[in-house]
Write a protein that holds these residues in place. Sequence first.
Motif, PDB file in Angstrom:
ATOM      1  N   TYR A   1      26.930  29.502  36.530  1.00 27.28           N
ATOM      2  CA  TYR A   1      28.219  30.152  36.309  1.00 27.28           C
ATOM      3  C   TYR A   1      28.874  30.570  37.614  1.00 27.28           C
ATOM      4  N   TRP A   2      27.974  30.973  38.482  1.00 26.54           N
ATOM      5  CA  TRP A   2      28.367  31.811  39.608  1.00 26.54           C
ATOM      6  C   TRP A   2      28.711  31.010  40.858  1.00 26.54           C
TER       7      TRP A   2
ATOM      8  N   VAL B   1      49.742  48.132  33.166  1.00 24.55           N
ATOM      9  CA  VAL B   1      50.389  47.804  31.890  1.00 24.55           C
ATOM     10  C   VAL B   1      49.839  48.732  30.811  1.00 24.55           C
TER      11      VAL B   1
ATOM     12  N   LEU C   1      26.331  39.653  38.782  1.00 27.33           N
ATOM     13  CA  LEU C   1      27.084  40.236  39.896  1.00 27.33           C
ATOM     14  C   LEU C   1      26.167  41.146  40.712  1.00 27.33           C
TER      15      LEU C   1
ATOM     16  N   ASN D   1      45.760  39.745  38.354  1.00 25.79           N
ATOM     17  CA  ASN D   1      45.893  39.140  39.684  1.00 25.79           C
ATOM     18  C   ASN D   1      44.562  38.565  40.138  1.00 25.79           C
TER      19      ASN D   1
ATOM     20  N   ALA E   1      42.130  33.698  37.230  1.00 21.86           N
ATOM     21  CA  ALA E   1      42.878  33.066  36.146  1.00 21.86           C
ATOM     22  C   ALA E   1      44.383  33.196  36.375  1.00 21.86           C
TER      23      ALA E   1
ATOM     24  N   GLY F   1      32.853  33.454  35.031  1.00 21.07           N
ATOM     25  CA  GLY F   1      32.629  32.780  36.325  1.00 21.07           C
ATOM     26  C   GLY F   1      33.864  32.050  36.813  1.00 21.07           C
ATOM     27  N   TRP F   2      33.916  31.951  38.118  1.00 24.04           N
ATOM     28  CA  TRP F   2      35.061  31.403  38.848  1.00 24.04           C
ATOM     29  C   TRP F   2      35.548  30.065  38.281  1.00 24.04           C
TER      30      TRP F   2
ATOM     31  N   THR G   1      49.684  43.640  38.392  1.00 16.76           N
ATOM     32  CA  THR G   1      48.294  44.060  38.549  1.00 16.76           C
ATOM     33  C   THR G   1      48.195  45.561  38.802  1.00 16.76           C
ATOM     34  N   ALA G   2      47.134  46.116  38.280  1.00 19.26           N
ATOM     35  CA  ALA G   2      46.890  47.543  38.514  1.00 19.26           C
ATOM     36  C   ALA G   2      46.421  47.761  39.951  1.00 19.26           C
TER      37      ALA G   2
ATOM     38  N   ARG H   1      36.593  38.418  45.484  1.00 21.86           N
ATOM     39  CA  ARG H   1      35.606  39.490  45.301  1.00 21.86           C
ATOM     40  C   ARG H   1      34.193  38.985  45.592  1.00 21.86           C
ATOM     41  N   TYR H   2      34.074  37.669  45.551  1.00 25.51           N
ATOM     42  CA  TYR H   2      32.731  37.096  45.779  1.00 25.51           C
ATOM     43  C   TYR H   2      32.276  37.334  47.208  1.00 25.51           C
TER      44      TYR H   2
ATOM     45  N   ASP I   1      38.342  36.255  31.876  1.00 28.85           N
ATOM     46  CA  ASP I   1      37.322  37.087  31.248  1.00 28.85           C
ATOM     47  C   ASP I   1      37.821  37.864  30.036  1.00 28.85           C
TER      48      ASP I   1
END
Lengths: 341, 600
Positions: free
Chosen positions: A337-338, A80, A154, A10, A13, A295-296, A34-35, A43-44, A278
Motif C-alpha cells: 500500500y505504502w 468546511v 504510518l 489538499n 487525491a 495509500g498514495w 483545506t483546513a 507527508r511521507y 481516504d
Amino acid sequence: MTEHYVIIGNGVAGNEAACHLRQRDPESRITIITAGRLLFYSRYELPRLFHEDCDWRDFLVNPVEYYVENRINVRRNSFVTHVDAQRKSINLAHKESISYSQLLVASGGATNLPAELSDFAPLLNRFNLYTAACQVRDILPKKGKVVMLGGDVLGLDLARNLINEGYQVILVATEQTFWPHRVDPDERKLLLGALTDMGVEVIENAKIETIQEGAPGMSARHILFDDGCEIFADVVMPFFGLLPAADFMMGSGVDFERGLLVGTNLRTTDPSIWAAGDVCQIWSPEENQYRFYYGWQNVKKMGEIAARNMTGDDIHWETATDHKMYIDENRQIVSPYWEHD
Amino acid sequence: MIDSAMTETDIQLMFCGSAGDGTIAVGDIFKRAMAEAGFKVLAFDIYPPEIRGFGKCISRVRVTSRQAYSLKHQSDILVSLNDSYAIPHVSEVRDFGGVLYDQAPISAMAEGEHISGHLQPGQLPYGVSMREVSDQTTGGSKAKNIVALGFLAGLYDMQREPFHQIIRDKFKHKDPIISESNLLAFDTAYDEGVSTFRLDFIELGTPERQDIGSKVQMMTGNAAVVRGCLDAGLETFFGYPITPATSIMEDLATDLPMRGGRLLQTEDEISAIAATIGAGYAGARAATATSGPGLALMVEMLGLGVMAEVPSVIFCSQRGGPSTGMPTKTEQSDLHLAVFGGAGDAQRIVLAPTNVEGAYKCAGKAFEMAERYQTPVIVLLDLYLSNRYETVILPRQNPFEADSSKKRSHQERGVPYHRFSFTDDNVSPRTVPGEEGGIHTVTGLEHNELGRPNDQPDMHLKMSEKRHNKLLGALDHPGITIQKRFGDEGKVDVGILGWGSTFGEILEAMLVAQDEGISCSAMKVVMLSPLPLQPVQEFFSDCREILIPELNYEGQFANLVGSAISKPFTRLNRVPGVPMRVADILDEIRRLAAQVKSAA
Ligand SMILES: Cc1cc2nc3c(=O)[nH]c(=O)nc-3n(C[C@H](O)[C@H](O)[C@H](O)COP(=O)(O)OP(=O)(O)OC[C@H]3O[C@@H](n4cnc5c(N)ncnc54)[C@H](O)[C@@H]3O)c2cc1C
C-alpha cells in the motif's frame, strides 16, 4: 458558463484531481479548500525532519508557481462546516459560503483515537501533519524514548526511521497494529518478530490504565498499565489508523456510512458531488459491499478517475485484492500500500 | 528581543483597515514598541482625506537592526483589520510572508469577501479570533486592533513589556478600565500567538547597539522640523493650516509658548509670510509652514524678503498638485515654485532634506542661514517625509548657533550705517530696530546701500550681484550636508542623482544594484538653491550614465540640473501620489548598466 470545481482536501487525491481537471477543462475555475495552512506537501517525507535540516518548503510536491500557472486557488486555513447539496454551496467556518458546479470531497482521514484513550489526548503527540511532526522533533531528546500505541503502517514507517536515527521505540501492540492490513495470528507473530529484530521493543496484551505527565526533571510522559507495569517515555504517539473526515457532509443528503459512499465512477448519491481518497468507500460489485482503499497510489488513481468523470469521461475503479504485508530479504516489513512516487 | 545571537533584522509590517478600526493607532503602538526595544523604525501611514468614518487606512512599518532608507516595496506581514480594504494589498506581501486576519467575523459573507480566499500560493495565512477575543475581554469589537497586535507580538516572541507600557500610556487619560481591558485583550491574543505554530521564516533578531553620546528617538519629519526649530531657538511662528504641514503648527502651538515663544494662526498664508518677515526684520527667529498652494500665495511677499534682505524660514511640505490637487498624496512638484517662484531675480536658499534626521538638521540650520545670509530660506519637505516615522539619532549637544547674524564691527559702529553696504562676502552688517545708530530705510523697491530707492542700471546690477553672490557662501555653511555621494567611488557605470524623500528609495535601489555587481553611486543634493554645481559636475563626469528619479511629471530637478550641465542624462518621473518604487529605480539602473556594457 465556466465550471467551478471545488475540491475539499489538499492531499494526494485532491491535488491529483485538480491537475487532471485543469488539463481537461482549461477554462474552468478550480478551488481547493483545506483546513491546513500549507500547500500540498509530501507527508511521507516527514521523518526527514529527524535527520535533516529541512522545513516544509522542502516537502512541497509542487512549486508555488505551479498554482499560479495552473490557476488553482488553494484556500488554506479554511475549514468546511457544511455542504448544502441543494444549493450547491459549501459553508466555511469563517462564515463565507462558496458555490460550486461540481464538488469533489477528498478530505481524507483523521487520526483515530479509541474512546478509552480520549481523556489522554492532550498528552499524545500525532504525526499526521507537518506542524505535529515538528513538535515531536522539537521535544524529543537525542536518543529519546518514543512509545507508539497501536502501530498502523504510518507508525511503523516512523518507527523504522526513528530507530535508524538512534531513538528507542516501544510499541504497545493492539488490534490496530498493521492497519489497514488485516493479518491473521500467524502472520502477526512473524511480523511482530520482524519488528523486534528491527530494534522495536514490542509489548503485547497490555491495557493502558493511565497516561500522565512525568514529574519535573523526569521523562515527559508516564504510562501505567493495568497489570501495574509502567513505562517512562519522552513522547507517546497514537497510531490506530484513520477515520474518514467528513462530518461536514452530515445533513447534506449524500449517503454516508463510515465514509462517503460512491459508485465505481466515484460519484456519490448526489449527481454533482464526487469523492476520492481516504474519505470514501467505493462500491465493489465483486464483493457486493463498499470498501476503503488507502495509500498514495490508490488515492492518486481515485483523484484522476474522479476528475475525468467530472469532465465527461466514464471510467471506473477496479476492485483490487488486498495487498499483503510481507517481510523482505533484509527482514524489513513491506506494505505494498505504502509505496509512493 | 528573541534571539541572543545577533541576527540581521529587516521586516516590514502593513496594518490595513478602515478609518475607525484603529489601524493607525495600532501601527503607532507597534512602531513605538519596536523603537523602545532598540530597533530602527521607518514607517509611513496613509489615511483618507476625511477626518473620520470611512476610507482606507494603512500603516506600514519597517523594522531593521541597521538604518533603512525607505520602505520596502513588499511587506513581510499584512494585518487585515478590514478585509475589503486589505484584499487589494495582499499582492504586496512577499512569498512566504504572512497574512493575519479575523477568522471569525461577525456576519456571513458572500464568496470572495474574506481575505483568506485572496492569498497567493506562497503566502501564509494566520487566522486570529480578533472579534471574539475583543468581545470576551473588552465587551466590544473595538479592541480588534489590540488583539491583532497581541497575537503578532506572541507569534514572534516579542517582549510584552514595551507593548504594555505603550498601551497604558495610550489610554492614560481614559477610564482605567479601558486600559486594563485592552491589556487583557493584548495578553489573551499574545498567548494565542505564542501557541500558534509559525510557518514563515521571519526572525526579529536583535537591535544594533546605540551610539553613545546621542539619543535615539522616533519621530516624523514634521516632528523633526519642530524639534529643529525649537533647538535653533525659534521665537515666533505664524501659520495657516494646510495638509501636510499642519502638524508643524499644531506641535509648535503646544511647545513654543512653553519656551517663551509666540505662535499666531493668521487669516491666510499671505499674512503668515508677511508676519514672519516682519518678525525677522525685528530680529526674531521667525518661521512659517505651508504646502504648495500656500507657498504660491506667499511668493510675492517672499520677494520682499529677498529685496529687503530679511531673514525668514518657510517650511513647505509638498503634496500632489497643482491647485488643491491631491492633499493627502505625496509629490515633489513644488521645486520650480520654491527655487524660482516670484517676481524678479529673487534667488533664495532652498534646502530639501532626504530623511527625518535631515529634516531636523535642515530646520535648525535654516535659521542660521537665513540670519547669516539675510534671506528667506525655504525648507522643502513632502508629505511622505513629513508624515513618515524614523528612529533618529539626535545629538545630545544642541548643534545650532544661537545667533548667526553679521553685526557691525566696533569700528563700524562709529561711522554712518549703510544697511546694504557692499562687502567682500556680499553680506552687509545687519541691525535690528532700536539698535543705536542702526537706523535705515527698507523698501521693496530697488535701492542703494543706504536703502533709499534707486533704479539706476548700475545700482540694479550691483545689488542683483550682491543678492545672488552672498548666497554662494551658503554652499560652505558649516554643519550641514549640502550634497553627498554614496556607493562606489571614482568612475562608475551608473550614477543616480536625487533629492528629497525619494533619495531613500534611490539608496535602497543602489545597494541592491551594487549587490548585483553593478558599479554605481548615488548623490543626494540637499541644497537646491544655490545649486552645488561643482560637485554635481564632478559626479556627472564620474558616471557613464546618469539617472534622475523624482516624483513629479516635469522632471523639475532634472530641469534645474540640465540647465547648468550639458551632459545628457535619463529622467525617471512618477506621479502615483505614493513613494517611488525601489523596483522602478532598480530596473532603470539595470537597463542603463546594460547599455554601458553593450556600448563597451
Ligand atoms: C504522516 C503520513 C504518512 C503517510 N505515509 C504514506 C506512505 O509512505 N505511503 C503511502 O502510500 N501512504 C502514506 N500515507 C497515507 C496516505 O497519505 C493517505 O492514504 C493519503 O494521504 C490520503 O489522501 P487524501 O487525499 O484522501 O487525504 P489527505 O491527504 O488526508 O488530505 C485531506 C485533506 O482534507 C482536508 N480537510 C479535512 N477535513 C476538512 C474540512 N472539514 N475542511 C477543510 N479541509 C478539510 C485536510 O486539511 C487535508 O488537506 C501516509 C499518511 C500520513 C498521515
